[in-house]
Write an enzyme that holds these catalytic residues in place. Structure first.
Site, PDB file in Angstrom:
ATOM      1  CB  SER A 108     -47.083  24.896  15.644  1.00  0.00           C
ATOM      2  OG  SER A 108     -46.858  24.170  14.465  1.00  0.00           O
ATOM      3  CG  HIS A 242     -51.148  25.569  12.105  1.00  0.00           C
ATOM      4  ND1 HIS A 242     -51.205  24.411  12.861  1.00  0.00           N
ATOM      5  CD2 HIS A 242     -49.872  26.019  12.213  1.00  0.00           C
ATOM      6  CE1 HIS A 242     -50.021  24.173  13.388  1.00  0.00           C
ATOM      7  NE2 HIS A 242     -49.204  25.137  13.025  1.00  0.00           N
TER       8      HIS A 242
END
Length: 269
Positions: A108, A242
Site C-alpha cells: 500500500s 486490501h
C-alpha cells in the site's frame, strides 16, 4: 517453510531487535545475505506486520522491517508528512546496507515509498535494487480516485473498515482511536497527495502483488506498474481484500522465497 495459518495480529505486538531508528529485525542477523529484504508497511501500519515473515524465508535472507515514526515504539515522534523527507531519511538509513543485494517490498503506502527509495538510491548512490516488490497499490503516475484523508473521523473509519484494515476494533475505543488516528491520517495524506505526472523508469525487475477484491486498487491500475521498469514485470493477484497478504501469507511468501532463492548471489536478479 512452515505452513501454519497466519493470524490478523495486533499492530502493537512488537518483538524483535530494533536497529535504531528506522528498522526492526525479527529474525537472526545474516552477515553476508543472499539478499536483504526491506519491508515497508501500509498507512498507519508498523514493522510488526512482518514479524512472522523470517520463518517463511530462507536462512540466507536478512529481513529488515521499516519502523515509521508516530506509531508502535516510535509513538512519541511526529509523523512525517513529506514524501521527499521520508524517502531521504530512509535512504540515509539504508546506506550501511548497500554492500549487499537489496530487495524492497512495500504494501500500500509502503509500495509507493519503496519505489521512491529505489529511484533515490539510483540517483544518489548509483545503486540499483535487485528487485522492487509492490503490493496493494497503484503507481504514483496514475491519478488517485479519492482523497480519504480529507474525510472526518467517522467517514474515514468507515473507509478503513471497508478495506479490511487490521485491528479495526481498536478504532471502536475512543481512547485508542485518538492515539492511532493521527498516524493513519498523516500517512494517507502523505501518499494521497504524492503524484508523478510521468513514471520514473527503473532498470530492475518489478513484481506487483494485489488482492483480487481490493476495492482501492483495480487490477487494471496495478498492472500499470509495468510502466516503471525496462526490465521484467510480473503481475501476481491473490484472493482477498486490501490486506490479502495476511490471509495469503503462506502463498505470498512462497513466491517471494522462490524469487529470492533463485537470485544468484551478489549479481542482478
Amino acid at each position: 517453510m512452515p505452513s501454519s495459518q497466519p493470524r490478523r495480529g495486533r499492530e502493537d505486538d512488537v518483538t524483535g531487535s530494533p536497529i535504531e531508528p528506522w528498522f526492526r529485525r525479527f529474525g537472526t542477523a545474516v552477515a553476508h545475505p543472499r539478499a536483504r529484504l526491506v519491508c515497508l508497511p501500509h498507512a498507519g501500519g508498523g514493522a510488526s506486520l512482518f514479524r512472522s515473515w523470517p520463518q517463511r524465508l530462507a536462512s540466507n535472507v536478512d529481513l529488515l522491517a521499516v519502523r515509521y515514526p508516530g506509531r508502535q515504539d516510535r509513538f512519541l515522534e511526529p509523523c512525517l508528512t513529506s514524501m521527499p523527507e521520508l524517502v531521504q531519511q530512509l535512504v540515509r538509513a539504508l546506506e550501511p546496507f548497500l554492500e549487499e543485494p537489496l530487495v524492497l517490498f512495500g504494501h500500500s503506502m509502503g509500495a509507493t515509498i519503496a519505489y521512491e527509495i529505489a529511484i533515490s538510491l539510483r540517483h544518489q548512490h548509483g545503486v540499483d535494487v535487485q528487485a522492487l516488490l509492490v503490493s496493494g497499490q497503484t503507481p504514483p503516475h496514475r491519478p488517485r480516485r479519492r482523497q480519504i484523508h480529507l474525510l472526518d473521523d467517522e467517514a474515514l473509519i468507515a473507509e478503513i473498515r471497508r478495506l479490511g484494515q487490521l485491528d479495526v476494533e481498536v478504532l471502536e475505543d475512543q481512547g485508542l482511536r485518538e492515539l492511532v488516528m493521527p498516524a493513519i491520517r498523516a500517512d494517507l495524506r502523505l501518499v494521497e497527495t504524492h503524484r508523478r505526472e510521468t513514471p520514473a523508469v527503473l532498470n530492475v525487475p518489478v513484481v506487483a502483488y494485489t488482492g483480487t477484491s481490493d476495492v482501492t486498487t483495480p487490477l487494471s491500475d496495478v498492472r500499470q506498474w509495468a510502466d516503471v521498469t525496462t526490465c521484467d514485470f510480473t503481475f501476481m493477484p491473490f484472493p482477498g481484500d486490501h490486506f490479502y497478504l495476511v490471509d495469503q501469507e503462506v502463498q505470498l511468501l512462497a513466491d517471494i522465497h522462490r524469487r529470492l532463492n533463485g537470485m544468484p548471489a551478489n549479481t542482478r536478479w
